[in-house]
Write an enzyme that holds these catalytic residues in place. Structure first.
Site, PDB file in Angstrom:
ATOM      1  N   HIS A  99      34.215   9.192   4.892  1.00 58.23           N
ATOM      2  CA  HIS A  99      33.703   9.443   6.243  1.00 58.23           C
ATOM      3  C   HIS A  99      33.735   8.163   7.085  1.00 58.23           C
ATOM      4  O   HIS A  99      34.334   8.120   8.155  1.00 58.23           O
ATOM      5  CB  HIS A  99      32.276   9.991   6.145  1.00 58.23           C
ATOM      6  CG  HIS A  99      31.594  10.176   7.468  1.00 58.23           C
ATOM      7  ND1 HIS A  99      31.326  11.413   7.996  1.00 58.23           N
ATOM      8  CD2 HIS A  99      31.135   9.290   8.393  1.00 58.23           C
ATOM      9  CE1 HIS A  99      30.751  11.282   9.180  1.00 58.23           C
ATOM     10  NE2 HIS A  99      30.607   9.983   9.432  1.00 58.23           N
ATOM     11  N   GLU A 100      33.106   7.125   6.570  1.00 56.45           N
ATOM     12  CA  GLU A 100      33.053   5.875   7.326  1.00 56.45           C
ATOM     13  C   GLU A 100      34.453   5.296   7.513  1.00 56.45           C
ATOM     14  O   GLU A 100      34.765   4.698   8.534  1.00 56.45           O
ATOM     15  CB  GLU A 100      32.129   4.854   6.652  1.00 56.45           C
ATOM     16  CG  GLU A 100      30.660   5.277   6.563  1.00 56.45           C
ATOM     17  CD  GLU A 100      30.063   5.771   7.881  1.00 56.45           C
ATOM     18  OE1 GLU A 100      30.498   5.304   8.956  1.00 56.45           O
ATOM     19  OE2 GLU A 100      29.173   6.641   7.840  1.00 56.45           O
ATOM     20  N   HIS A 138      35.972   6.680  10.602  1.00 56.83           N
ATOM     21  CA  HIS A 138      35.580   5.935  11.808  1.00 56.83           C
ATOM     22  C   HIS A 138      36.389   4.644  11.895  1.00 56.83           C
ATOM     23  O   HIS A 138      36.860   4.255  12.961  1.00 56.83           O
ATOM     24  CB  HIS A 138      34.099   5.543  11.742  1.00 56.83           C
ATOM     25  CG  HIS A 138      33.144   6.666  12.005  1.00 56.83           C
ATOM     26  ND1 HIS A 138      33.167   7.413  13.158  1.00 56.83           N
ATOM     27  CD2 HIS A 138      32.108   7.156  11.274  1.00 56.83           C
ATOM     28  CE1 HIS A 138      32.189   8.315  13.121  1.00 56.83           C
ATOM     29  NE2 HIS A 138      31.540   8.178  11.986  1.00 56.83           N
TER      30      HIS A 138
HETATM   31 ZN   LIG Z   1      29.850   9.220  11.251  1.00 55.29          ZN
END
Ligand SMILES: [Zn+2]
Length: 698
Positions: free
Chosen positions: A492-493, A496
């Site tokens: 997830h990170e 980003h």
């Molecule tokens: Zn996030």
């Protein structure tokens, strides 16, 4: 005219060039003389921040003065562009300080933060409430058709104008003064909230000194607790903290119901203990001030104010979307609770399922149904292997390479630094910081010491991105072995981070709204457990054996297990956020009562607590997610549908789809309307179905 200007500039350059450059003791006042101009962390001392901030503020003030005093009629170039490039030093020092204060704070940094926040609030207001400046921005905005602007420039102009109005630039002098006071108080309150929360999180330990109290806990969890005890100078004992990697395994495995209750109560009472770190009065005050602020600016509620600038646009739209998912998820969560109660009864337990039992019985049922638990999969999720897995996906999709570098300054020994390249060309720097420590706040996030943009002359500025998590740390005899959920958080990170690294814009400003920014991150979670990806990275940390098909199958089958709970505990927090920010009158809230009534209204079952209760809901009181926490599940409509775009081609690494995703979404940052971006990628608006199917709620 121009010729003289160039001549003058040149002579200035020559003169300064002749002088021997005197280096300042404060690293922020020199060009960073490091590889890729990464901040020279070993030279930066806490005492450097305040002077750097003050100088940064002064420089930005001068930049603004130059814009205001420009005798030429306002243009995009001399007003909006000039604003975009103002305050460079302030941006640099803010990024460094902000990252360190979240990931590696101490009493000194916290003190500086408390002192700074009213100063910065005032500085921001000095700019956004400056009428001469606003009139210039307004003039450019009203004459925008006269300038030949790119799509990005049009968006920046629109955003800048709206930001000024939304910051109060069009208010009367009296109202501007009121707004300043509110902003200043809010800035102090949110800092205090975060500092209380860190103190409360670090202030609670479940200390165990008798071996029999460890009943049910797997060896890895016990040795982890011994390591924590050692780090707290309690050698020979076992310590469980309120950090998720420490708390969750205890809740999953401890046979001691009383101790589970003790630990979980410690968690959900954070900030609500009527002590010096209590957050109730602080958030009541924040909520009230936010209503007052919204009224001043002409909005009915704070949610109306915030949502104007999002994809959802109105509170009604958010509430009706959340209700749709809530109604689909609640019956599933109730069925999950019933199954757990059944197991309790079968075991002869004469009690009603409580929130601190949920993880324990979920784990038992999972084991019974799928013969699977986290301890079976952990050995295949060694953190280095998981990172290799995410790098592999980025290579397949975007042709990126990640090379570990040890010659680049880092702010903590735990940081791993990678140079990111494509076809041998530099793309950016990625720093990854994975383990919990007392100086780091909870959760996981992605930030940047430097964002991608182009400088005034169009030269590319390369990003320095940071990824911070609180993953299961290594112990004396084992490397860091993750749960599948933690592996998913890393992906997830990393999503980003990819958006930061693959950004391709001109101007430094502009950001994605909260209900779109999770698309790049959440879409990455779809790859983490795909068999094709697991085959590459999920290797046993001792034998190197690839994760067996049978376990992969179990992981797949159990993927939609417990999603009723996950959805409901999340939605409860999202609704709580929306309830606080839909208040239309500035009243003095009784926080406990408000929270209870809000949850009762939706019929939250007592076996589940909201993922964040009010007093430790950092996202909405200090983290910029106010009236925005719904954004995660809103984005899931997008990421579930966007991942389908890959799936539909029969190839989850389809390079054409990836190229389109990069071009229309990742590279754009906030330079275009989100819905337009999405449609440009997918050709249509997404529906809610992919989300419900993805969560097994349909
Ligand atoms: Zn996030």
């Amino acid at each position: 005219m121009k010729k003289t200007l160039i001549f003058t500039l040149l002579s200035v350059l020559v003169i300064t060039g002749c002088k021997t450059e005197k280096k300042s003791d404060n690293p922020f006042f020199n060009k960073f003389d490091t590889p890729f101009e990464v901040p020279p962390f070993e030279l930066i001392k806490a005492t450097h921040f305040m002077p750097a901030y003050l100088k940064g503020i002064e420089e930005e003030r001068n930049d603004i003065k130059a814009i205001i005093n420009n005798p030429q009629p306002p243009t995009f170039e001399n007003t909006i562009k000039a604003l975009e490039y103002s305050g460079e030093l302030l941006t640099t020092v803010s990024r460094v300080f902000g990252s360190l204060n979240s990931a590696n704070t101490n009493d000194t940094l916290q003190k500086i933060n408390r002192e700074l926040s009213p100063i910065l609030s005032k500085h921001r207001d000095d700019i956004s409430l400056n009428d001469t400046l606003f009139q210039k921005v307004k003039s450019v905005f009203e004459n925008k058709d006269k300038f030949r602007l790119t799509e990005e420039e049009k968006k920046i102009l629109d955003d800048t104008y709206k930001d000024f109005v939304r910051s109060g630039a069009a208010l009367s002098p009296g109202d501007k003064e009121k707004l300043r006071k509110i902003n200043e108080e809010l800035s102090i309150l949110s800092v205090k909230f975060g500092q209380n929360l860190l103190a409360e999180t670090n202030g609670f330990n479940l200390v165990i000194d008798k071996k029999e109290d460890l009943s049910g806990l797997p060896e890895s969890v016990i040795s982890q607790a011994a390591t924590v005890a050692k780090s707290l100078k309690m050698e020979g004992k076992w310590v469980f903290t309120l950090q998720v990697p420490s708390m969750t395994p205890f809740l999953q495995y401890s046979d001691r119901r009383d101790l589970r209750e003790k630990l979980f109560t410690g968690y959900f009472m954070k900030g609500d203990n009527d002590n010096e770190y209590d957050n109730k009065a602080i958030i009541a005050r924040i909520a009230k001030l936010r209503v007052e602020r919204s009224h001043l600016l002409g909005y009915e509620s704070y949610a109306d104010f915030v949502l104007e600038r999002t994809m959802a646009k109105t509170p009604e739209k958010v509430f009706s979307f959340l209700a749709q998912v809530w109604n689909a998820a609640t019956p599933v969560a109730k069925a999950e609770a019933a199954a757990q109660q059944e197991m309790i009864n079968k075991e002869g337990g004469k009690f009603k399922l409580a929130p601190w039992d949920w993880w324990y019985y979920t784990e038992k049922i999972k084991k019974e149904r799928y013969n699977l638990d986290d301890e079976v999969t952990r050995p295949y999720f060694k953190i280095d292997n998981v990172m290799e897995g995410m790098f592999f996906v980025a290579k397949q999709l975007y042709n990126l390479d990640f090379t570990k570098r040890t010659d680049i300054p880092k702010y903590h020994p735990d940081v791993n630094t990678f140079e990111v390249t494509r076809d041998g060309k530099h793309v950016g720097i990625l720093m990854i910081d994975n383990y919990p420590r007392l100086s780091k706040r909870g959760g996981a996030w992605c930030g940047a010491f430097r964002g991608q943009s182009r400088d005034v002359n169009g030269k590319r500025i390369y990003p320095i991105v940071t990824m911070v998590t609180n993953s299961t740390p290594p112990t004396a005899d084992k490397p860091s072995l993750l749960t599948s959920e933690e592996a998913s958080t890393l992906f997830h990170e990393f999503g980003h981070a990819l958006a930061g690294l693959l950004s391709d814009k001109t101007y430094p400003g502009g950001s994605l709204p909260r209900d779109f920014v999770e698309l790049p991150s959440q879409i990455m979670e779809h790859w983490v457990l795909e068999p094709e990806v697991l085959k590459v990275y999920a290797k046993h940390y001792q034998t190197g054996e690839i994760i067996p098909e049978a376990i992969v199958e179990k992981l797949e089958k159990s993927g939609k297990f417990n999603t009723g709970f996950q959805t409901v505990e999340y939605l409860a927090a999202a609704l709580l956020d929306m309830e606080y920010h839909s208040i239309k009158e500035p009243v003095d809230l009784d926080i406990r009562k408000f929270e209870k009534e809000a949850m009762d209204k939706y019929g939250l079952i007592p076996e589940i607590k909201p993922r964040y209760r009010s007093t430790y809901f950092n996202h909405i009181w200090a983290g910029g997610y106010s009236a925005g926490y719904y954004g995660y599940i809103w984005c899931e409509i997008l990421d579930a549908d966007a991942f389908q775009a890959f799936k539909e081609t029969g190839n989850i690494f389809n390079k054409e789809v990836a190229a389109k995703f990069e071009k229309e979404i990742l590279s754009r940052g906030g330079t275009r309307d989100p819905l337009e971006m999405y449609i440009a990628f997918r050709g249509k608006e997404p529906g809610i179905d992919a989300l419900l199917i993805n969560r097994g709620l349909k």
